[in-house]
Structure formats: structure tokens, C-alpha cells
Design a protein around this motif. Structure first.
Motif, mmCIF file in Angstrom:
data_model
loop_
_atom_site.group_PDB
_atom_site.id
_atom_site.type_symbol
_atom_site.label_atom_id
_atom_site.label_comp_id
_atom_site.label_asym_id
_atom_site.label_seq_id
_atom_site.Cartn_x
_atom_site.Cartn_y
_atom_site.Cartn_z
ATOM 1 N N TYR A 80 0.893 -1.214 -0.146
ATOM 2 C CA TYR A 80 0.067 0.012 -0.015
ATOM 3 C C TYR A 80 0.972 1.162 -0.011
ATOM 4 C CZ TYR A 80 0.789 0.404 5.110
ATOM 5 O OH TYR A 80 1.294 0.393 6.095
ATOM 6 N N TYR A 83 -1.020 8.685 1.601
ATOM 7 C CA TYR A 83 -0.894 9.895 1.073
ATOM 8 C C TYR A 83 -1.504 10.913 2.412
ATOM 9 C CZ TYR A 83 -0.756 7.910 -3.598
ATOM 10 O OH TYR A 83 -0.291 6.985 -4.726
ATOM 11 N N THR A 247 -3.743 3.551 0.019
ATOM 12 C CA THR A 247 -4.547 2.926 -0.977
ATOM 13 C C THR A 247 -3.608 1.627 -1.180
ATOM 14 O OG1 THR A 247 -5.248 3.046 -3.415
ATOM 15 C CG2 THR A 247 -3.523 4.348 -2.720
ATOM 16 N N ILE A 249 -1.781 -1.075 -3.608
ATOM 17 C CA ILE A 249 -1.008 -1.031 -4.898
ATOM 18 C C ILE A 249 -0.545 -2.412 -5.274
ATOM 19 C CG2 ILE A 249 -0.316 1.287 -4.511
ATOM 20 C CD1 ILE A 249 2.322 0.398 -3.585
ATOM 21 N N GLU A 309 -14.172 6.875 -1.083
ATOM 22 C CA GLU A 309 -13.876 6.947 -2.532
ATOM 23 C C GLU A 309 -13.913 8.395 -2.757
ATOM 24 O OE1 GLU A 309 -16.915 4.954 -4.891
ATOM 25 O OE2 GLU A 309 -16.249 3.058 -4.211
ATOM 26 N N THR A 326 -6.862 12.110 -7.183
ATOM 27 C CA THR A 326 -7.974 11.607 -6.449
ATOM 28 C C THR A 326 -7.850 10.062 -6.120
ATOM 29 O OG1 THR A 326 -9.122 13.272 -7.260
ATOM 30 C CG2 THR A 326 -10.578 11.166 -6.381
ATOM 31 N N ILE A 327 -7.970 9.414 -5.148
ATOM 32 C CA ILE A 327 -7.502 8.127 -4.789
ATOM 33 C C ILE A 327 -9.045 7.526 -4.175
ATOM 34 C CG2 ILE A 327 -5.136 8.325 -4.449
ATOM 35 C CD1 ILE A 327 -5.946 7.836 -1.307
ATOM 36 N N ASN A 328 -9.170 6.157 -4.007
ATOM 37 C CA ASN A 328 -9.913 5.398 -3.094
ATOM 38 C C ASN A 328 -9.198 4.775 -2.255
ATOM 39 O OD1 ASN A 328 -11.931 6.454 -4.920
ATOM 40 N ND2 ASN A 328 -11.812 4.475 -6.288
ATOM 41 N N GLY A 329 -9.442 4.659 -0.989
ATOM 42 C CA GLY A 329 -8.430 4.051 0.097
ATOM 43 C C GLY A 329 -9.117 4.192 1.480
#
Length: 382
Positions: A80, A83, A247, A249, A309, A326-329
């Protein structure tokens, strides 16, 4: 049911497979990540016709049934990336107001102590030196608080600022407030000690007590301001909440693991129906069972963490904070590493996508089953 066409000596004939499901009826809702848990595998096998049975002329039918025997959810490594999110305008405004509210004026306190020290015939006793030292500590703590407030307000005025930095500034000012509160309490203690030490001295004792009472009122006014500021700073920190996200990875293989793996054990129960290589062309069958093991990587879930999200975060912590992605986490506290949830229960459904088989010789059958497995949390299973 499916039909496989096999070519032999220029002729075609049908081998019917029973047990396959209609894949078009399997719906995976892409909007619900809890349902996107699936895998497929192929199970090849070479079967020998039992000794009492005649040779194979051609295979007529294959019956296959997949039976799930056990499930086990285990933990696996996962990769992961962390951020920091940007602070919102409301968070910055609230923090700025709270920090500014900690600004205090200690001029009345200084005047009160000067009045005590200027009382005629005040003896040179240790309590006098202690009062002066306590006042010096208050002055130093006030200067440090003022510097912390100035620095924080300046940094909060930047065009882009991380929520983590806002929290850090709040904590810095809060710590300075606590130091000043402690210094003020020590000053009152020193003043009372001096008043007690000279209480028996005519004229001097009452004068010191009266001056200490004035000092106490001045300290109370500042302490009230600091108490309100501390509450405002605490509220601003609560508003900000979690500032760090992570998030998942892909790993070095390019596989995005979730930290969980669902091990599925089952059995394929099969029946092969064939026409015997005998003059009467009688129909025969034999049974076979083969175990299989597969794994499904279920959606990521961590204890106490809620998946979010479209979170705007700073792309590079070492770069320009205005450069965002922009991330989802998951929001989390870096001081408490995420813990994979291994207590969730799943139900698994099997679907036989395809049955392929042919006789390699009159006594041997090669067979390959394509199996689709899908898992859903027990709470959403239907």
C-alpha cells in the motif's frame, strides 16, 4: 447443458455435458466492491475406464457437479501507499480562529507582580526570588505561545496545506497553551507562598496579601482565555479527524492483493456415459471424484477502517502540495498500522463454465473442467 463437437475419421458427433450453468445469469455489481470476489480455474484430469467396463466407442455424456466442502479466510501480504489529504477551507478557517483565540495579554499580571515586589519593607526572602522566577517562566511561556500562534497563522495562510500540517500546528499551539497554564498555576502558588511567609509582619503582610489577590484575579482572566482556547483547539482537531490515507497498490508481480485470501476446497463429482466398443453398442457409465483447491482474493477490509472513494490527496509529500490526485482508500492513523479483518464470513457459489472431454484411446478419457467461483459476504448472500 453444453455440446462439444469432436472430429474423428471425418465424422462429427455430439458429446453432451450436464452441469454447466448459464454464465449470463451471473451478475457482478461493479458499484459494490464487496461482491467483486471471484476466480476461475481449469481442472484437467485423465480418467481410466474401470477394468470390468468395455472399451469406449465414443463418449455420449458427461455429468459434472461441483461441491464446496470448506472455506478458510487467511491473511496475506499486501502493498500500500500512504497519502496526506488536503485540508478543507472549513478546517483551515476553524483552526485559524481557534489558534488566534489563544493570544493573551499578561500586562496586568506583570503589573500585579511589580506591585508586590515594590511593597516597602518587603524582606529579601527565598519566596520573593521564587515569585520572580515564576514570573519569568510565565513571560517565557507567553513569548513561546505568541511565536507558535504567529507561525501557525502564517502557515495556515498558504494556498495549499495538508490536513496533517493543520493538525500539527494545532498540537504545537495546544502544547504551548498547556505550558503557559502550568506557568500561571506556578505563579499563583509562588504568590500564595510569599503571602503566607510574610503574613505575620505588620503592614507588609496585609499589603502582600492584597497584592496577591489582585494577581490572582489577573491570572484568572488569562487562564479563562486559555481554557476557552484549549477547548476550541480540541474542537478544531476533532473536526479535522484523520488526515492520512492509504490505498492498495500492485506488488512486484503486478497483482493487487487485499491482505486477505479465501481458500476454497471442494470436489468435482462426475459421471461419464459412453457407448461401449462391443457388437451390441451397449451404453455404460463410470464415476469419478476429484478434489480441487482454489483461492479468491476478496475485497480489502480492515478492522475499524471505512473505505472512502474520491478522496483528494497530495500527490507527492515532498513536492508541491497543490499537486493533487484522487484516490480510493482507507483513512488511518500511521501510529496504528492497519489490521486485516479475518472475522468476516463468506459464502461461495460455484458455476461450471465448460466441460471438455474426449477419449484419447479406448480405455482413457481426457477431461477438463472450467470452474467459476464467486464469493459474497454472508450478509449479502441470497
Amino acid at each position: 447443458m453444453s455440446c462439444n463437437l469432436k472430429k474423428e475419421q471425418g465424422c462429427r458427433f455430439h458429446m453432451k455435458g450436464f452441469g454447466t450453468c448459464d454464465m449470463s445469469r451471473i451478475v457482478l455489481d461493479g458499484k459494490d466492491r464487496t461482491q467483486l470476489n471471484w476466480t476461475e480455474l481449469t481442472i484437467p484430469e485423465i480418467l481410466n475406464v474401470p477394468e470390468p467396463k468395455p472399451d469406449i466407442e465414443h463418449i455420449d455424456q458427461i455429468h459434472v457437479e461441483a461441491e464446496i466442502e470448506s472455506l478458510k479466510l487467511i491473511e496475506t501480504p499486501y502493498a500500500y501507499k500512504t497519502y496526506e489529504r488536503l485540508a478543507t477551507a472549513l478546517e483551515i478557517s476553524t483552526a485559524t480562529t481557534a489558534i488566534k483565540s489563544a493570544s493573551v495579554n499578561i500586562t496586568p499580571i506583570l503589573a500585579a507582580v511589580d506591585e508586590i515586589l515594590a511593597i516597602p519593607l518587603l524582606p529579601a526572602i527565598p519566596q520573593v526570588s521564587a515569585l520572580q522566577a515564576a514570573l519569568d517562566a510565565v513571560v517565557t511561556a507567553t513569548e513561546n505561545l505568541t511565536a507558535a500562534i504567529t507561525d501557525a497563522v502564517t502557515k495556515l495562510g498558504a494556498p495549499c496545506i495538508s490536513a496533517a500540517l493543520v493538525t500539527e500546528l494545532l498540537n504545537t499551539v495546544s502544547a504551548a497553551v498547556k505550558i503557559l497554564q502550568a506557568a500561571l498555576a506556578a505563579l499563583i502558588t509562588a504568590g500564595n507562598a510569599l503571602a503566607e511567609a510574610v503574613a505575620a509582619i505588620p503592614v507588609v503582610g496585609p499589603a502582600v496579601q492584597a497584592a496577591v489577590d489582585v494577581l490572582a484575579k489577573a491570572v484568572d482572566l488569562v487562564a479563562t482565555v486559555l481554557l476557552s482556547a484549549a477547548e476550541a483547539i480540541l474542537g478544531a482537531g476533532t473536526l479535522i479527524g484523520t488526515t492520512t490515507y492509504f490505498t492498495l497498490i500492485p506488488n512486484e508481480e503486478g497483482t493487487c492483493l487485499s491482505g486477505r485470501k479465501l481458500i476454497v476446497n471442494g470436489i468435482l463429482k462426475q459421471k461419464i456415459v459412453y457407448t461401449g466398443l462391443v457388437p451390441t453398442q451397449s451404453v455404460h457409465s463410470f464415476h469419478s471424484e476429484i478434489p480441487f483447491t482454489a483461492f479468491i482474493i476478496p475485497y480489502a477490509k480492515f478492522e475499524g477502517l471505512t473505505y472512502e472513494e474520491n478522496v483528494t490527496v497530495i500527490a507527492d509529500p515532498e513536492g508541491n502540495p497543490c499537486d493533487t490526485i484522487t484516490i480510493n482508500g482507507f483513512p488511518y492513523d500511521p501510529e496504528n498500522p492497519p489490521v486485516v479483518d479475518l472475522c468476516e464470513e463468506f459464502c461461495v457459489k460455484s458455476c461450471i463454465e465448460d466441460i471438455f472431454a474426449y477419449d484419447t484411446d479406448p480405455r482413457t478419457v481426457f477431461k477438463n473442467i472450467t470452474l467459476f467461483l464467486s464469493a459474497k459476504p454472508v450478509t449479502v448472500c441470497v
